[in-house]
Design a protein around this motif. Structure first.
Motif, PDB file in Angstrom:
ATOM      1  N   ARG A  83      -9.676  96.432   7.761  1.00 21.48           N
ATOM      2  CA  ARG A  83      -8.309  95.900   7.869  1.00 21.48           C
ATOM      3  C   ARG A  83      -8.314  94.407   7.563  1.00 21.48           C
ATOM      4  O   ARG A  83      -7.467  93.896   6.839  1.00 21.48           O
ATOM      5  N   TYR A  84      -9.265  93.691   8.138  1.00 17.18           N
ATOM      6  CA  TYR A  84      -9.388  92.254   7.916  1.00 17.18           C
ATOM      7  C   TYR A  84      -9.612  91.962   6.432  1.00 17.18           C
ATOM      8  O   TYR A  84      -8.988  91.066   5.857  1.00 17.18           O
ATOM      9  N   ASP A 105      -6.432  92.446   4.521  1.00 21.79           N
ATOM     10  CA  ASP A 105      -5.498  91.348   4.796  1.00 21.79           C
ATOM     11  C   ASP A 105      -5.887  90.088   4.021  1.00 21.79           C
ATOM     12  O   ASP A 105      -5.030  89.349   3.543  1.00 21.79           O
ATOM     13  N   LYS A 106      -7.182  89.830   3.917  1.00 19.98           N
ATOM     14  CA  LYS A 106      -7.645  88.591   3.295  1.00 19.98           C
ATOM     15  C   LYS A 106      -7.635  88.625   1.763  1.00 19.98           C
ATOM     16  O   LYS A 106      -7.324  87.620   1.137  1.00 19.98           O
TER      17      LYS A 106
END
Length: 122
Positions: free
Chosen positions: A68-69, A72-73
């Motif tokens: 997920r991170y 997002d990035k």
């Protein structure tokens, strides 16, 4: 070829067995910390290089909720599904993607669409 594959599997099983028998939790924690740090470095590099993609099997991002991170990035458009099979269990990688709070579209990109685009299969 199958002899090489069987040898690799045997070596992986031996490493797992040795680690499990050692019971040294500080070594395990240190390994987890290093793996997470490596994954974060991959993400940092991707932020600097727009043409860089990450295969889940090599970056460690399938662990620790980092998928997920990562999305997002740098965007799910730059994440490609991979497993390191037969050395690693396919379920780990599928579970990492399915267990994250990703949209259906992000899962489609990771599991198939990104690879199709990069390999010009569409």
């Amino acid at each position: 070829m199958s002899e090489i594959k069987n040898n690799a599997i045997e070596k992986a099983e031996n490493v797992t067995t040795k680690n499990a028998k050692s019971g040294n939790s500080s070594k395990k924690k240190n390994y987890k910390k290093q793996a997470k740090e490596r994954a974060l470095k991959h993400i940092e590099a991707m932020q600097k290089c727009e043409n860089m993609y990450l295969d889940l099997s090599g970056g460690g991002t399938f662990r620790y909720g980092l998928v997920r991170y990562l999305c997002d990035k740098v965007g799910a458009e730059r994440v490609v599904f991979g497993t390191d099979y037969p050395i690693c269990n396919l379920k780990m990688y599928v579970g990492a993607v399915m267990g994250e709070r990703l949209t259906q579209r992000e899962r489609e990109l990771i599991f198939a669409e990104n690879a199709k685009r990069l390999l010009e299969l569409k």
